[in-house]
Design a protein around this motif. Structure first.
Motif, mmCIF file in Angstrom:
data_model
loop_
_atom_site.group_PDB
_atom_site.id
_atom_site.type_symbol
_atom_site.label_atom_id
_atom_site.label_comp_id
_atom_site.label_asym_id
_atom_site.label_seq_id
_atom_site.Cartn_x
_atom_site.Cartn_y
_atom_site.Cartn_z
ATOM 1 N N ALA A 245 0.838 -1.204 0.000
ATOM 2 C CA ALA A 245 0.000 0.000 0.000
ATOM 3 C C ALA A 245 0.873 1.253 0.000
ATOM 4 O O ALA A 245 0.577 2.237 -0.700
ATOM 5 N N ILE A 246 1.934 1.228 0.778
ATOM 6 C CA ILE A 246 2.849 2.376 0.847
ATOM 7 C C ILE A 246 3.512 2.620 -0.513
ATOM 8 O O ILE A 246 3.604 3.756 -0.986
ATOM 9 N N ARG A 247 3.955 1.551 -1.181
ATOM 10 C CA ARG A 247 4.569 1.710 -2.502
ATOM 11 C C ARG A 247 3.574 2.298 -3.504
ATOM 12 O O ARG A 247 3.932 3.167 -4.311
ATOM 13 N N LEU A 248 2.349 1.826 -3.449
ATOM 14 C CA LEU A 248 1.323 2.324 -4.364
ATOM 15 C C LEU A 248 1.065 3.809 -4.118
ATOM 16 O O LEU A 248 0.983 4.607 -5.061
ATOM 17 N N GLN A 249 0.978 4.180 -2.854
ATOM 18 C CA GLN A 249 0.735 5.587 -2.522
ATOM 19 C C GLN A 249 1.908 6.466 -2.957
ATOM 20 O O GLN A 249 1.698 7.561 -3.500
ATOM 21 N N GLU A 250 3.098 5.997 -2.739
ATOM 22 C CA GLU A 250 4.262 6.801 -3.098
ATOM 23 C C GLU A 250 4.409 6.936 -4.610
ATOM 24 O O GLU A 250 4.869 7.950 -5.108
ATOM 25 N N GLU A 251 4.002 5.922 -5.350
ATOM 26 C CA GLU A 251 4.081 5.992 -6.806
ATOM 27 C C GLU A 251 3.121 7.029 -7.375
ATOM 28 O O GLU A 251 3.474 7.780 -8.292
ATOM 29 N N PHE A 252 1.905 7.093 -6.807
ATOM 30 C CA PHE A 252 0.876 7.953 -7.394
ATOM 31 C C PHE A 252 0.589 9.215 -6.569
ATOM 32 O O PHE A 252 -0.098 10.109 -7.034
ATOM 33 N N GLY A 253 1.084 9.260 -5.336
ATOM 34 C CA GLY A 253 1.026 10.494 -4.562
ATOM 35 C C GLY A 253 -0.327 10.899 -4.022
ATOM 36 O O GLY A 253 -0.542 12.070 -3.699
ATOM 37 N N PHE A 254 -1.238 9.974 -3.874
ATOM 38 C CA PHE A 254 -2.564 10.321 -3.348
ATOM 39 C C PHE A 254 -2.566 10.292 -1.817
ATOM 40 O O PHE A 254 -1.742 9.615 -1.198
ATOM 41 N N PRO A 255 -3.492 11.012 -1.180
ATOM 42 C CA PRO A 255 -3.620 10.944 0.286
ATOM 43 C C PRO A 255 -4.084 9.541 0.693
ATOM 44 O O PRO A 255 -4.909 8.937 0.003
ATOM 45 N N MET A 256 -3.568 9.040 1.811
ATOM 46 C CA MET A 256 -3.918 7.682 2.230
ATOM 47 C C MET A 256 -4.037 7.583 3.747
ATOM 48 O O MET A 256 -3.211 8.123 4.480
ATOM 49 N N VAL A 257 -5.056 6.878 4.185
ATOM 50 C CA VAL A 257 -5.225 6.493 5.585
ATOM 51 C C VAL A 257 -5.213 4.974 5.627
ATOM 52 O O VAL A 257 -5.921 4.315 4.853
ATOM 53 N N LEU A 258 -4.401 4.416 6.506
ATOM 54 C CA LEU A 258 -4.353 2.965 6.669
ATOM 55 C C LEU A 258 -5.456 2.508 7.615
ATOM 56 O O LEU A 258 -5.747 3.165 8.611
ATOM 57 N N ASP A 259 -6.044 1.362 7.283
ATOM 58 C CA ASP A 259 -7.204 0.868 8.034
ATOM 59 C C ASP A 259 -6.969 -0.588 8.438
ATOM 60 O O ASP A 259 -6.515 -1.403 7.632
ATOM 61 N N GLY A 260 -7.273 -0.908 9.693
ATOM 62 C CA GLY A 260 -7.112 -2.282 10.160
ATOM 63 C C GLY A 260 -5.714 -2.510 10.696
ATOM 64 O O GLY A 260 -5.486 -2.515 11.901
ATOM 65 N N VAL A 261 -4.775 -2.754 9.778
ATOM 66 C CA VAL A 261 -3.331 -2.905 10.025
ATOM 67 C C VAL A 261 -2.999 -3.714 11.289
ATOM 68 O O VAL A 261 -2.358 -3.225 12.206
ATOM 69 N N ALA A 262 -3.419 -4.978 11.288
ATOM 70 C CA ALA A 262 -3.165 -5.845 12.445
ATOM 71 C C ALA A 262 -1.681 -5.982 12.751
ATOM 72 O O ALA A 262 -1.293 -6.150 13.905
ATOM 73 N N GLU A 263 -0.832 -5.916 11.719
ATOM 74 C CA GLU A 263 0.606 -6.082 11.931
ATOM 75 C C GLU A 263 1.352 -4.748 11.876
ATOM 76 O O GLU A 263 2.581 -4.719 11.658
ATOM 77 N N ALA A 264 0.646 -3.658 12.121
ATOM 78 C CA ALA A 264 1.273 -2.330 12.065
ATOM 79 C C ALA A 264 2.420 -2.204 13.050
ATOM 80 O O ALA A 264 3.417 -1.511 12.777
ATOM 81 N N TYR A 265 2.314 -2.866 14.198
ATOM 82 C CA TYR A 265 3.362 -2.745 15.217
ATOM 83 C C TYR A 265 4.684 -3.332 14.753
ATOM 84 O O TYR A 265 5.732 -3.057 15.342
ATOM 85 N N MET A 266 4.641 -4.129 13.683
ATOM 86 C CA MET A 266 5.879 -4.702 13.148
ATOM 87 C C MET A 266 6.652 -3.711 12.283
ATOM 88 O O MET A 266 7.868 -3.879 12.083
ATOM 89 N N ILE A 267 5.956 -2.693 11.760
ATOM 90 C CA ILE A 267 6.606 -1.728 10.856
ATOM 91 C C ILE A 267 6.229 -0.297 11.259
ATOM 92 O O ILE A 267 5.932 0.540 10.408
ATOM 93 N N ILE A 268 6.256 -0.032 12.542
ATOM 94 C CA ILE A 268 5.876 1.282 13.047
ATOM 95 C C ILE A 268 6.720 2.396 12.429
ATOM 96 O O ILE A 268 6.199 3.448 12.047
ATOM 97 N N ASP A 269 8.018 2.180 12.306
ATOM 98 C CA ASP A 269 8.890 3.231 11.781
ATOM 99 C C ASP A 269 8.514 3.609 10.351
ATOM 100 O O ASP A 269 8.541 4.795 9.987
ATOM 101 N N GLU A 270 8.178 2.614 9.527
ATOM 102 C CA GLU A 270 7.802 2.887 8.139
ATOM 103 C C GLU A 270 6.518 3.701 8.064
ATOM 104 O O GLU A 270 6.375 4.597 7.229
ATOM 105 N N ILE A 271 5.564 3.400 8.934
ATOM 106 C CA ILE A 271 4.296 4.128 8.943
ATOM 107 C C ILE A 271 4.492 5.547 9.459
ATOM 108 O O ILE A 271 4.016 6.517 8.862
ATOM 109 N N LYS A 272 5.238 5.671 10.554
ATOM 110 C CA LYS A 272 5.429 6.998 11.154
ATOM 111 C C LYS A 272 6.243 7.919 10.258
ATOM 112 O O LYS A 272 5.911 9.106 10.102
ATOM 113 N N SER A 273 7.295 7.409 9.665
ATOM 114 C CA SER A 273 8.192 8.256 8.873
ATOM 115 C C SER A 273 7.490 8.874 7.674
ATOM 116 O O SER A 273 7.894 9.924 7.178
#
Length: 396
Positions: A245-273
């Motif tokens: 999802a992050i790659r897709l957003q960065e390619e096209f530059g649209f605003p994005m909100v992540l939803d659900g993200v059960a494994e978000a705690y595994m990649i917190i730095d990537e989401i926060k940055s």
């Protein structure tokens, strides 16, 4: 003589009518959580013409104000992602409009065209203190449609609509409905989305260049996404799918909100940055499938990391199709988030994430008079909602 008496009585009658019309509401609370500062002990909220007129302690209540009292008073709760109003309580085909299965990509579908303001689940959430919902087409398709924001009162969708078209609902991973013959794999799903977004780029160029083009409702929605007029709400759970999802957003530059993200705690730095906001999965989600690694502590970990979050009721594949966000908040509070933070996430933080904090989310002068009264701690399961006010009107 009779006519003279009528003339004498008329001013008095008009005075009574005028007095009744101007009667307003005062809510007294032993503790009032404003979400705009520290809680107020023995607070008073004055409500006039549907708005908050004044709030504080030691306020003199005018004699013509209808007075309510409660142990605790909070702003109305906000459900940041729901399918209520499209998915109904009967669980039959006639009241299940949250997912159209004729095509996996349908950004042209609008929640406003399917929302039922008189659905029993809307009443149910309102009676639990949920006064605003961000609802619409649910997870299950690559793009299932457009979401909306509405108050949980009114006879029709137009009565208390806040945003008729807010986000585009995307789904990645194994959350896709088995009703679709494709995509069959994750890579195919991303490829299909990229192709549609590339088409939307060409469509947008023609639209902005005022070239001759044939209007396409799906392309219009995706063009608005690319221009930042809409936000992608991407339901995704696994860490590798979040990165897609992050790659897709960065390619096209649209605003994005992540939803659900059960494994978000595994990649917190990537989401926060990257500055993404997260509508966290229900705390009590059933851990299975893509969400098998869901944790009760995820909300606390994201909040501690400074990532903006909000709570949601989400989507259940069975009756009654919805959860209640402040129960989910209570579980998150007990698993590291804390009560005060959980109340913030339920109210002002959710309002900020959805871009509606100028109207709702806190008890401040001039804001919509949406508030909830409780007979105890709002996040305790045994506490009851004793009253709900929306737009200055008592609805419970």
């Amino acid at each position: 003589m009779k006519f003279l008496k009528q003339l004498i009585l008329l001013p008095a009658l008009l005075l009574v009518i005028n007095f009744t019309a101007e009667a307003q509401i005062a809510v007294k609370g032993e503790t009032v959580y404003t979400m705009a500062g520290q809680p107020i002990s023995n607070g008073v909220v004055l409500i006039k013409d549907g708005k908050i007129e004044r709030i504080g302690s030691g306020i003199n209540i005018p004699s013509n104000y209808e007075v309510y009292e409660a142990k605790v008073v909070t702003p109305g709760f906000i459900d940041a992602h729901s399918v209520v109003g499209l998915a109904g309580h009967l669980n039959v085909d006639a009241d299940q409009d949250q997912l159209e299965t004729s095509n996996p990509i349908q950004p042209e579908l609008r929640a406003i065209d399917a929302y039922n303001a008189q659905e029993a689940l809307v009443d149910f959430l309102r009676d639990q203190g949920v006064t605003t919902v961000h609802t619409g087409h649910g997870p299950g398709a690559l793009i299932s449609g457009q979401t909306m924001i509405i108050k949980t009162t009114g006879e029709t969708v137009n009565d208390n609509l806040i945003e008729p078209s807010k986000m585009l609902a995307f789904t990645l991973g194994d959350n896709l409905s088995r009703a679709f013959s494709k995509p069959g794999t994750r890579a195919k799903g991303i490829a299909m989305l990229r192709q549609e977004l590339i088409k939307a780029q060409s469509y947008l160029e023609k639209r902005n260049g005022e070239e001759d083009y044939s209007m396409d409702l799906g392309m219009e929605a995706l063009a608005d996404l690319l221009e930042g007029k809409k936000t992608a709400l991407v339901t995704v759970h696994k860490a590798n799918d979040i990165m897609s999802a992050i790659r897709l957003q960065e390619e096209f530059g649209f605003p994005m909100v992540l939803d659900g993200v059960a494994e978000a705690y595994m990649i917190i730095d990537e989401i926060k940055s990257r500055g993404y906001s997260v509508i966290i999965h229900p705390s009590m989600i059933r851990p299975g499938g893509d969400a098998k690694n869901a944790s009760l502590e995820t909300a606390a970990k994201l909040y501690e990391a400074g990532i903006p979050i909000a709570f949601q009721s989400g989507y259940e594949g069975y009756v009654p199709k919805t959860r209640v966000v402040h129960y989910e908040a209570g579980v998150a509070a007990a698993n590291g988030l804390g009560k005060d933070n959980a109340l913030k996430v339920l109210t002002i933080d959710a309002a900020k994430l959805l871009g509606i904090d100028n109207r709702v989310g806190s008890l401040e002068r001039g804001k919509d008079a949406d508030l909830v009264m409780f007979n105890g701690d709002p996040l305790e399961y045994i506490t009851n909602v004793t009253g709900v006010i929306i737009n200055g009107e008592k609805v419970k």
